[in-house]
Motif scaffolding. Structure first.
Motif, PDB file in Angstrom:
ATOM      1  N   ALA A   1      -3.041  -0.090   6.518  1.00 40.00           N
ATOM      2  CA  ALA A   1      -3.118   0.100   5.075  1.00 40.00           C
ATOM      3  C   ALA A   1      -3.316   1.572   4.805  1.00 40.00           C
ATOM      4  O   ALA A   1      -2.525   2.194   4.175  1.00 40.00           O
ATOM      5  CB  ALA A   1      -4.350  -0.654   4.110  1.00 40.00           C
TER       6      ALA A   1
ATOM      7  N   TYR B   1      -0.337   3.670   3.187  1.00 37.77           N
ATOM      8  CA  TYR B   1      -0.484   4.651   1.794  1.00 37.77           C
ATOM      9  C   TYR B   1      -0.347   5.937   2.028  1.00 37.77           C
ATOM     10  O   TYR B   1       0.217   6.507   0.895  1.00 37.77           O
ATOM     11  CB  TYR B   1      -2.261   4.146   1.487  1.00 37.77           C
TER      12      TYR B   1
ATOM     13  N   PHE C   1       0.833  -1.207   0.051  1.00 39.32           N
ATOM     14  CA  PHE C   1       0.068   0.033   0.041  1.00 39.32           C
ATOM     15  C   PHE C   1       0.887   1.164   0.055  1.00 39.32           C
ATOM     16  O   PHE C   1       0.739   2.336  -0.575  1.00 39.32           O
ATOM     17  CB  PHE C   1      -0.988  -0.174   1.222  1.00 39.32           C
TER      18      PHE C   1
ATOM     19  N   PRO D   1      -6.758   3.725  -1.465  1.00 43.48           N
ATOM     20  CA  PRO D   1      -5.890   2.638  -1.581  1.00 43.48           C
ATOM     21  C   PRO D   1      -6.723   1.213  -1.707  1.00 43.48           C
ATOM     22  O   PRO D   1      -6.458   0.304  -0.892  1.00 43.48           O
ATOM     23  CB  PRO D   1      -5.133   2.602  -0.336  1.00 43.48           C
TER      24      PRO D   1
END
Length: 824
Positions: free
Chosen positions: A135, A139, A71, A315
């Protein structure tokens, strides 16, 4: 004289040289922000190296040692190619466009501040599960790594637009990604405007029974009678708002009712597929822009590879496939918005009436900074039903009695929005069953999710469904009185109430935004659906074959035959075909006869090279105007696209609907044949003035150009030729290959402004034969060759491979970026 001429030539040459130098300097500065895809870079925030392999279409294949590292790589790739787009969408959600663009975007900012989307997104961060939080954090770190690189190496501020607009870029945060999902909900939710329009039309019509004509219910089930809107507020005076709200600016997420979201998706079970594996096709429809909203990417997660369409800033693969599961999205048209008319306390305007008595508004002050102008200070107000909007927004003033204000209930205004978590779980699902389980966390925007794994197919409506009382006075179809308990939402229905279809007997399922269930209110899902036309053509194409292939699904995606044209033309032209003697050449009557001759031999295909689609489209547009302008007056402008079910009701005289054909202001009683003839003459005059009188030489594609324009540079003289992508296209408002026209009374009503920015077809008998395409290119940098390199493929109906084979990606890579962690 010769000396003067010599010096004038020298001056002209000097100016030309200076201009050339200026152009070269500008090019060098702008080109510095072109990303280098073939490099090694040391960054903070990684646990191990990340490899970003860009295939020959510039699709990044991101390989990380952990999901978090992958990510991170996606965030970096998004920021490489779409930094300007990402930051503008974030500013939009925050209500901060006016800091860059000045007074012309104040209306967008003030409306979004009243919805408070960004603060709701910040509050929703805590509602995500641990994997999603990790995540989002990774990201954001990837995006910020690119920002650090841009600042450290002076990479042209990251995007050409940054040289033209003073738009400082703050570090990316997890809340920013959630805010962009809420911004998509703004674009895809149209029930607020639909409620207001229904109420306004109810007030405008002398005969209330005609409301069912102009705003017809989707065929397939009866609806209980609604009250006359004026009867809800006896003796009330309604003010004229005079302003529909911020829908016109290219950066505005607020769309007119004709553009409230559309899409196609269909799937075939193994028994209906020639290959013996499941098939899935999806093409979501959104407004066109350059760059487009979609960005192709492949992620290597711990559960395996996943590839498809992302939206920069979010993401997640929102439509695509992994090795075992494919998924596609279509707008569901779930009724997730309601307008509540709140009564003010005549003794204290800071209070409103509730079922428990008078209560104070919840208020907050908000300041909108405006470039080159004084800031705008807002007092934001909320009732128990939702945020209060001014009468100038959405035409609310037209339906709000004096002494009242309008509040909006909307599922997207959740402080515990788990849609991001649901999207993350969907990517990792390995079967239809797992995917259906993950969808229970979707809140907004509500969508129809079509699924296919290796052995089964399913379709489920995902998103929170408001629980309405069975005795709601307008069933959520028109604004209702907010102080009546039966009109207020009773919370949300459980996710198990959402309709779903799993492994149907016929082996085929799909959705074109059509009505999917016929359940009685309050379990009805919606009274307003996005399609009553394309579904007929889809059913024909699916049923004409016993088994389907990837290519037959592609054929359906690219189908340009209009069921609407085939069904309406015999009705509106019934008494005009081949009547009377041939008229003299050069007369309006002869032109009309020639147009009718062309249409009589036409099969309804909206092909860009044919004249008939333009004649037909201009005719029904003029016909719609002729039918409604005398009855609705200025309100007729809100019906800026022909309504096929309305026209059919009128010409079939359903429940006396032919009354619309009589012109109120004339002494004679006009028939529908009269109106059809006059409308055709109107259309031919417009065509002659715009394109000439030679009907055979007309091309639908000349009028139906796809206008993929840059949202802020698209109107700049000279520069627009470099940043806009214009293409002649087939299709139309009601074809499966949908090219929604601009509509309205402007000079280019048939420009193609809304359609399939992404197309994907997935074959689970041979997954690597799956294909996809987007309408522009991967890069948002107009000097990049990847800015529009997919556009011509898209226009021609071609696709690129969708493979999870890392070797294939590396074999024709345009570059490999390796992100390495800093030494510890």
């Amino acid at each position: 004289m010769r000396v003067i001429l010599k010096w004038l030539l020298r001056a002209a040459g000097g100016l030309a040289a200076l201009a050339l130098v200026a152009v070269l300097i500008a090019y060098v500065l702008l080109a510095r922000s072109l990303p280098d895809y073939d490099k090694r870079l040391t960054v903070e925030g990684l646990s191990a190296p990340v490899e970003i392999v860009r295939d020959n279409a510039n699709v990044p294949h991101v390989f990380g040692a952990s999901d978090a590292d992958t990510f991170f790589g996606l965030g970096y790739a998004h920021a490489q190619d779409r930094l300007w787009q990402m930051t503008m969408m974030r500013r939009t959600a925050q209500g901060r466009l006016s800091e860059v663009f000045g007074a012309r975007t104040v209306r967008i900012d003030t409306t979004l501040r009243r919805f408070d989307l960004y603060n709701l997104a910040r509050a929703s961060v805590a509602a995500q599960d641990a994997a999603t939080l990790a995540a989002l954090k990774a990201y954001s770190d990837g995006v910020n790594a690119r920002l650090t690189e841009i600042n450290r190496e002076a990479l042209g501020r990251g995007a050409p637009e940054q040289f033209l607009f003073n738009a400082p870029v703050a570090p990316w945060q997890p809340a920013d990604s959630i805010a962009l999902i809420k911004l998509m909900a703004v674009q895809l939710s149209g029930h607020l405007g639909e409620e207001v329009l229904r109420a306004r039309t109810s007030l405008a019509l002398d005969n209330e029974t005609r409301l069912a004509d102009i705003l017809p219910d989707a065929p397939g089930g009866g609806i209980a009678a609604l009250p006359d809107y004026a009867a809800l507020f006896p003796g009330a005076q309604f003010a004229s708002a005079g302003d529909a709200g911020p829908t016109g600016h290219p950066l505005s997420p607020f769309k007119a009712r004709a553009f409230a979201g559309a899409s196609n998706a269909w799937a075939a079970a193994p028994g209906r597929a020639a290959s013996g594996g499941t098939l899935l096709a999806n093409d979501p429809h959104l407004g066109f822009s350059a760059p487009g909203i979609w960005y192709l990417a492949r992620l290597e997660l711990e559960t395996g590879g996943v590839i498809g369409g992302t939206i920069p800033g979010i993401p997640a693969i929102l439509t695509g496939r992994n090795a075992r599961l494919g998924w596609g999205l279509t707008s569901s048209y779930l009724d997730d918005q309601d307008v509540f008319i709140e009564r003010l306390n005549p003794d204290d305007p800071n209070q409103y009436l509730t079922p428990e008595g008078w209560k104070p508004f919840r208020t907050v002050r908000s300041i909108v900074e405006v470039k080159d102008a004084d800031p705008v200070t807002l007092t934001l107000r909320w009732t128990g039903n939702g945020p209060v909007l001014p009468g100038s927004h959405y035409d609310l003033g037209e339906v709000t009695p004096q002494g009242h204000v309008a509040a909006v209930g909307w599922t997207a205004l959740s402080r515990e929005d788990t849609t991001m978590t649901a999207a993350m779980r969907l990517m990792r699902a390995g079967s239809v069953e797992e995917a259906l389980e993950s969808t229970q966390l979707f809140v907004a925007p509500a969508q129809n999710l079509t699924l296919a794994d290796e052995s089964g197919i399913a379709l489920r409506l995902i998103g929170a469904m408001p629980r309405r009382h069975a005795r709601h006075e307008s069933e959520g179809r028109m604004p209702s009185r907010g102080w009546i308990p039966e009109n207020r939402w009773q919370g949300m229905l459980p996710a198990t109430a959402n309709p779903e279809f799993v492994d149907p007997t016929g082996g085929i399922l799909g959705n074109t935004n059509n009505k999917i269930v016929d359940r009685p209110f309050p379990m009805h899902v919606s009274h307003h659906w996005g399609d009553t036309q394309r579904i007929h053509r889809w059913r024909q194409l699916m049923q004409r074959r016993e088994v389907h292939t990837r290519d037959s699904f592609i054929e359906a995606q690219l189908d340009t035959v209009s069921f609407t044209a085939r069904s309406l033309l015999p009705l509106i032209g019934a008494d005009l075909w081949f009547t009377g003697e041939a008229a003299p050449e050069g007369t309006p009557e002869r032109l009309r006869q020639r147009a009718l001759e062309l249409l009589a031999d036409w099969n309804g295909e909206m092909n860009e090279h044919l004249p008939e689609p333009l004649i037909y489209a201009a005719w029904v547009r003029a016909l719609m105007a002729r039918l409604i302008e005398d009855d609705l007056g200025p309100l007729a402008r809100k019906f800026d696209h022909p309504e096929p079910v309305f026209i059919e009701r009128v010409f079939r005289d359903v429940d006396g609907a032919s009354e619309w054909c009589d012109i109120r202001q004339s002494a004679a009683r006009e028939t529908c044949t009269d109106i059809a003839r006059m409308a055709l003459d109107d259309a031919l005059i417009w065509i002659s003035e715009r394109y000439g009188r030679s009907l055979e030489s007309l091309r639908w594609g000349d009028a139906h150009q796809a206008t993929q324009d840059h949202q802020v540079l698209g109107e700049v003289p000279l520069l627009r030729y470099f940043v806009n992508i214009r293409q002649s296209t087939s299709g139309g408002d009601n074809t499966l290959m949908r090219g929604r026209t601009r509509g309205g009374a402007g000079p280019d009503p048939f420009h193609n402004v809304h359609g399939a920015g992404y197309r994907g077809v997935y074959d689970f008998a041979d997954p690597d034969s799956s294909v996809f395409i987007t309408s522009t290119g991967q890069s948002g940098h107009f000097l990049s060759r990847h800015y529009d390199d997919l556009a011509q493929l898209w226009r021609r109906g071609e696709y690129i491979p969708m493979s999870l084979d890392a070797g294939l990606a590396r074999a024709a890579a345009v570059g490999v970026t390796v992100l390495e962690p800093t030494a510890r």
